[in-house]
Design a protein around this motif. Structure first.
Motif, PDB file in Angstrom:
ATOM      1  N   LEU B  21       0.967  -1.151   0.173  1.00  0.00           N
ATOM      2  CA  LEU B  21      -0.055   0.164   0.016  1.00  0.00           C
ATOM      3  C   LEU B  21       0.927   1.326  -0.079  1.00  0.00           C
ATOM      4  O   LEU B  21       2.139   1.235   0.561  1.00  0.00           O
ATOM      5  CB  LEU B  21      -0.841   0.087   1.150  1.00  0.00           C
ATOM      6  N   GLU B  22       0.587   2.271  -0.559  1.00  0.00           N
ATOM      7  CA  GLU B  22       1.059   3.758  -0.422  1.00  0.00           C
ATOM      8  C   GLU B  22       0.099   4.680   0.153  1.00  0.00           C
ATOM      9  O   GLU B  22      -0.935   4.717  -0.296  1.00  0.00           O
ATOM     10  CB  GLU B  22       1.726   3.894  -1.655  1.00  0.00           C
ATOM     11  N   THR B  23       0.633   5.516   1.042  1.00  0.00           N
ATOM     12  CA  THR B  23      -0.422   6.456   1.463  1.00  0.00           C
ATOM     13  C   THR B  23       0.651   7.876   1.828  1.00  0.00           C
ATOM     14  O   THR B  23       1.745   7.682   2.085  1.00  0.00           O
ATOM     15  CB  THR B  23      -1.195   6.173   2.816  1.00  0.00           C
ATOM     16  N   ASP B  24      -0.281   8.880   2.247  1.00  0.00           N
ATOM     17  CA  ASP B  24       0.734  10.151   2.572  1.00  0.00           C
ATOM     18  C   ASP B  24       1.090   9.800   4.111  1.00  0.00           C
ATOM     19  O   ASP B  24       2.162   9.918   4.299  1.00  0.00           O
ATOM     20  CB  ASP B  24      -0.300  11.105   2.492  1.00  0.00           C
ATOM     21  N   VAL B  25       0.172   9.388   4.841  1.00  0.00           N
ATOM     22  CA  VAL B  25       0.259   9.435   6.478  1.00  0.00           C
ATOM     23  C   VAL B  25      -0.337   7.978   6.866  1.00  0.00           C
ATOM     24  O   VAL B  25      -1.306   7.524   6.472  1.00  0.00           O
ATOM     25  CB  VAL B  25      -0.570  10.538   7.084  1.00  0.00           C
ATOM     26  N   LEU B  26       0.904   7.294   7.458  1.00  0.00           N
ATOM     27  CA  LEU B  26       0.440   6.022   7.991  1.00  0.00           C
ATOM     28  C   LEU B  26       0.389   6.185   9.760  1.00  0.00           C
ATOM     29  O   LEU B  26       1.493   6.428  10.114  1.00  0.00           O
ATOM     30  CB  LEU B  26       1.508   5.110   7.527  1.00  0.00           C
ATOM     31  N   ASP B  43      -8.172  16.554   7.200  1.00  0.00           N
ATOM     32  CA  ASP B  43      -8.588  17.813   7.118  1.00  0.00           C
ATOM     33  C   ASP B  43      -7.389  18.546   6.398  1.00  0.00           C
ATOM     34  O   ASP B  43      -7.969  19.390   5.633  1.00  0.00           O
ATOM     35  CB  ASP B  43      -8.785  18.348   8.404  1.00  0.00           C
ATOM     36  N   ALA B  44      -6.057  18.011   6.292  1.00  0.00           N
ATOM     37  CA  ALA B  44      -5.220  18.808   5.581  1.00  0.00           C
ATOM     38  C   ALA B  44      -4.911  18.070   4.242  1.00  0.00           C
ATOM     39  O   ALA B  44      -4.166  18.785   3.534  1.00  0.00           O
ATOM     40  CB  ALA B  44      -3.656  18.483   6.417  1.00  0.00           C
ATOM     41  N   GLY B  45      -5.906  17.434   3.902  1.00  0.00           N
ATOM     42  CA  GLY B  45      -5.844  16.836   2.618  1.00  0.00           C
ATOM     43  C   GLY B  45      -5.000  15.718   2.189  1.00  0.00           C
ATOM     44  O   GLY B  45      -4.685  15.228   1.111  1.00  0.00           O
ATOM     45  N   ALA B  46      -4.238  14.872   3.398  1.00  0.00           N
ATOM     46  CA  ALA B  46      -3.535  13.913   3.214  1.00  0.00           C
ATOM     47  C   ALA B  46      -4.211  12.581   2.939  1.00  0.00           C
ATOM     48  O   ALA B  46      -5.606  12.529   3.704  1.00  0.00           O
ATOM     49  CB  ALA B  46      -2.593  13.839   4.349  1.00  0.00           C
ATOM     50  N   GLU B  47      -3.948  11.631   2.230  1.00  0.00           N
ATOM     51  CA  GLU B  47      -4.269  10.315   2.244  1.00  0.00           C
ATOM     52  C   GLU B  47      -3.953   9.692   3.527  1.00  0.00           C
ATOM     53  O   GLU B  47      -2.668   9.997   3.902  1.00  0.00           O
ATOM     54  CB  GLU B  47      -3.693   9.445   1.236  1.00  0.00           C
ATOM     55  N   VAL B  48      -4.744   9.003   4.215  1.00  0.00           N
ATOM     56  CA  VAL B  48      -4.473   8.261   5.582  1.00  0.00           C
ATOM     57  C   VAL B  48      -4.837   7.096   5.785  1.00  0.00           C
ATOM     58  O   VAL B  48      -6.169   6.573   5.568  1.00  0.00           O
ATOM     59  CB  VAL B  48      -5.156   9.370   6.701  1.00  0.00           C
ATOM     60  N   VAL B  49      -3.686   6.173   6.181  1.00  0.00           N
ATOM     61  CA  VAL B  49      -4.095   4.728   6.488  1.00  0.00           C
ATOM     62  C   VAL B  49      -3.880   4.626   7.812  1.00  0.00           C
ATOM     63  O   VAL B  49      -2.771   5.194   8.416  1.00  0.00           O
ATOM     64  CB  VAL B  49      -3.107   3.657   5.578  1.00  0.00           C
ATOM     65  N   VAL B  50      -4.650   3.906   8.652  1.00  0.00           N
ATOM     66  CA  VAL B  50      -4.456   3.724  10.405  1.00  0.00           C
ATOM     67  C   VAL B  50      -4.298   2.135  10.200  1.00  0.00           C
ATOM     68  O   VAL B  50      -5.260   1.509   9.904  1.00  0.00           O
ATOM     69  CB  VAL B  50      -5.654   4.152  11.133  1.00  0.00           C
ATOM     70  N   VAL B  51      -3.265   1.725  10.687  1.00  0.00           N
ATOM     71  CA  VAL B  51      -3.157   0.158  11.155  1.00  0.00           C
ATOM     72  C   VAL B  51      -3.372   0.105  12.685  1.00  0.00           C
ATOM     73  O   VAL B  51      -2.830   0.785  13.596  1.00  0.00           O
ATOM     74  CB  VAL B  51      -2.042  -0.401  10.773  1.00  0.00           C
ATOM     75  N   GLU B  52      -4.683  -0.811  12.999  1.00  0.00           N
ATOM     76  CA  GLU B  52      -5.076  -1.027  14.326  1.00  0.00           C
ATOM     77  C   GLU B  52      -4.603  -2.530  14.728  1.00  0.00           C
ATOM     78  O   GLU B  52      -5.346  -3.308  13.876  1.00  0.00           O
ATOM     79  CB  GLU B  52      -6.405  -0.518  14.416  1.00  0.00           C
TER      80      GLU B  52
END
Lengths: 490, 490
Positions: B21-26, B43-52
């Protein structure tokens, strides 16, 4: 090479343009740990280079009184008619390690400490087989044996048969550390270790697999790369001189007004080790103290807080007593004595404390000290009643220092922080290591090529409240040898 | 990829075969910090992936009562007629931070806390503007405001004008944390953050310059590489569930019989951060407590140790009182009450403590508790004499809880460790970060691409003896936002 060398950022080996020096074992620091590592690595046939930031060797050990914790029947103990067993020494050191105890390390040290005593003698250290019974930080003369911890105090004496285990080489007074270091350095030089003075290690050099293969060292103002074929051994002392590190890791040690160390105890070894992936553990702990004896008679007093309550058995080791003050830096503490021991007011005692008040009666003393009326009088009456019967139901202070304070007038020494007394301290936290001195990462994995010993590591001494003099030098010399041997490939 | 992935050994980018995967913020972890970071980065427009790692979000905050420390004139405070000033909140939090205080961080939080309150309201959290005056851990209903620390206690009240600052979202009892997390997670999902559940971060991926460019994550049993173009944000909680880490860094917290956390509070975020060069600081500190109220009436008792001495002002926050027990785990502690408050024996109180003894007189109680004869009687007489005059010369306990205990019979609750009471704890130590959430190495340099917030960091709460409920969630949400914004490149 980058002008911004940082211990937190190892240099990649592929960036090294040329090696200034190559050796088998590269040791940082010529204190007790480094000198012991150098001797052992040379004995194993390895080429050894030591880089020492100062212009002379010795480290903090050379400034110390030189106690070394040995027991279980050392030649000195036997010559003094002292019986001791390894098992009692083990039990005691486990108790002394408190919640941070590392059982395997204590066992390793105890099981090998008699052979380690012999090793120090082989290097040229002599112990005068004479035991001094008084409550002391160190012998005044060159006698070799004292009680250097809480062995005779409650509850230790009930759980491990006491014996004096504080051994000092044959030097007068506080000269034991200097003698030890002169002896070890002379041995290391005889055996052919090569020491570079005024050479400051800056960061590690690592290869693609993360193995430490050398160090960047500042020599004559230039950053030089030294190759260590076998291993790097970090023996650069603790971090009591680095106030920023103290604030981050051990803020209560900032309360000390008397850091016990040399100017290079800045944690550089720890930081280089961390940069290479090492994990620093137990960083909050340290030795803290109020050196309130000698004179021994001070131990007959009762220590009360600003509420007039007793807080500790006054016959404990000075470090145990100092813990109380470090734990409550805003509290007042007074050592109350009666006229039998007023001589203590004439001779300036070691700890530098001052007389806070004198009173014809305990009530007068209480008023002079502005204590809550009635508290001190009750505390003293309760203490005296039981002391007369040889009892201390509150704290189990032991004879021979348990005596009623019933000879007015009374005096009180100010033991509060900020009240003029010395509060020495040094750090116990450092790199996590295997028993062979390999530096471990946070997962407990050894970092190839990297070793450490002494106060750069979290070693045998781990808990201020249980510390005994001699544990640090015993640890540094013994585990210094282990790290030197491991780096030499033994 | 190696089968022995370790958080201590980052993967080199050149070893990455392909990006899963690729994202801006991990972001690692969907607790209070991670959810706040996700919202802000989106809110800042970044792609975000959260791993939980868990199969649902919420983290430890979802298990908590949900207090958030706000002050200086929040809408809730104003609606309840409470006056407060930012400067008093700042002074109080500085005192509450003790020797580990980070003034810039306290200032940053205080100066922005009113806007942060509004931000939480914008996400959908509602606060019921009702103040409950009783001594409580949390409101029983859905009221939004209590005193959640030591604000009204000596010496704090003399140095910072007290105000209740414990705010809880509109949920009953201990449901505040769950409500907060439901609200934050719903907002993050609405804004388009993509959450992978049961996805466990294993180690960082770094490029040649040491920049963190992604993470190795275990997903469906496979190790996958996720690329973070902007930054990785570690919000994986603290380490109260990792007994090995506690032994290495915070051994006294091992004494807790009630770890406050979720099963994934194993320090994985800290260890990944350390592996990438981050420095973990203040690792010994934590919240420790004996939750002895409610009932409020318990606060009217006197807490004595096994020597019959009082040890603390009993009107303090439960964490401050718990500190006394954690500092002396082998000591006995008893809370003594008189018959006026015997109702406390009928209703099982929160802390789970048991009645140790009942006595018709204080002497009988003393004998039942096997205290040194005379000590408790004197302690009570001294306390009563002064309490009758509205004074507590020893510990400065304040009205309204300062009342003579003069209505026998007496009872004593066992507050000793091992005596049946709960001793909750969680960790404060973690990665050192800038105010923007950049992870710092031991030299204070930011590690490019790596950010952290919440209990993975050493944040606003730094000192157990001064902690107030709400500091952790306030810290995690506010500095989570900062870290999310920084990782998004704002």
């Amino acid at each position: 090479m980058s002008s911004k060398v940082s211990p937190s950022r190892p240099l990649r080996r592929e960036s090294v343009e040329s090696w200034h020096l190559e050796t088998d074992v590269l040791i940082v620091g010529l204190g007790a740990a480094g000198a012991s590592a150098a001797i052992t690595a040379r004995d194993a046939g390895a080429e050894v280079v030591v880089v020492e930031a100062a212009s002379a060797g010795g480290g903090t050990t050379a400034l110390a009184g030189g106690q070394i914790y040995f027991g279980g029947g050392t030649p000195t103990q036997k010559a003094c008619g002292i019986e001791d067993r390894l098992e009692d020494m083990f039990q005691y050191l486990m108790l002394a390690s408190g919640p941070s105890a590392d059982e395997a390390r204590v066992r390793e040290y105890v099981d090998n400490n008699l052979a380690h005593f012999d090793w120090l003698v082989e290097q040229g250290l002599e112990f005068k087989p004479e035991y001094v019974k008084a409550k002391l930080n160190n012998t005044h003369g060159d006698e070799g044996l004292i009680y250097s911890g809480n062995e005779t105090c409650y509850p230790y004496d009930e759980q491990a048969r006491p014996a004096p285990r504080g051994h000092k080489g044959k030097a007068k007074g506080e000269g034991g550390g200097a003698l030890l270091m002169d002896t070890l350095i002379a041995s290391a030089e005889r055996k052919g270790a090569w020491v570079l003075y005024e050479a400051r290690a800056l960061t590690s050099i690592v290869d693609e697999q993360g193995r430490v293969v050398g160090l960047v060292v500042r020599i004559d103002g230039e950053e030089r790369c030294i190759h260590a074929r076998g291993g790097v051994v970090l023996c650069a002392g603790g971090f009591i001189m680095n106030r920023e590190m103290l604030a981050q890791h051990a803020p209560r040690l900032l309360l000390s007004n008397f850091p016990l160390g040399n100017p290079n105890d800045t944690g550089m070894g720890i930081r280089i080790g961390q940069g290479a992936g090492g994990c620093a553990i137990n960083m909050h702990e340290g030795f803290v103290s109020l050196p309130f004896y000698p004179p021994s008679c001070m131990v007959e007093g009762i220590l009360v807080n600003g509420k007039g309550q007793r807080v500790v058995a006054e016959d404990v080791y000075h470090g145990r007593l100092g813990e109380e003050m470090f734990a409550a830096p805003d509290e007042k503490f007074y050592m109350v004595i009666d006229s039998r021991n007023f001589e203590a007011m004439e001779k300036p005692p070691l700890g530098g404390y001052s007389v806070a008040a004198v009173g014809e009666t305990i009530e007068e003393l209480e008023a002079e000290l502005a204590l809550p009326p009635g508290m001190l009088a009750h505390t003293l009456a309760f203490f005296n009643e039981h002391a007369a019967a040889g009892q201390d139901p509150l704290f189990h202070k032991r004879p021979p220092y348990l005596k009623p304070l019933d000879q007015p007038p009374y005096a009180a020494f100010d033991f509060s922080m900020g009240g003029g007394a010395w509060f020495p301290a040094f750090t116990f936290g450092g790199l996590d290591t295997s028993l062979d001195g390999e530096v471990l990462n946070a997962e407990g994995e050894a970092i190839a090529g990297l070793f450490a010993a002494g106060r750069t590591t979290c070693g045998l001494p781990r808990w201020g409240a249980g510390y005994a003099s001699g544990m640090s030098i015993g640890d540094a010399t013994y585990f210094g040898r282990k790290a030197g041997a491991a780096a030499a490939g033994c």
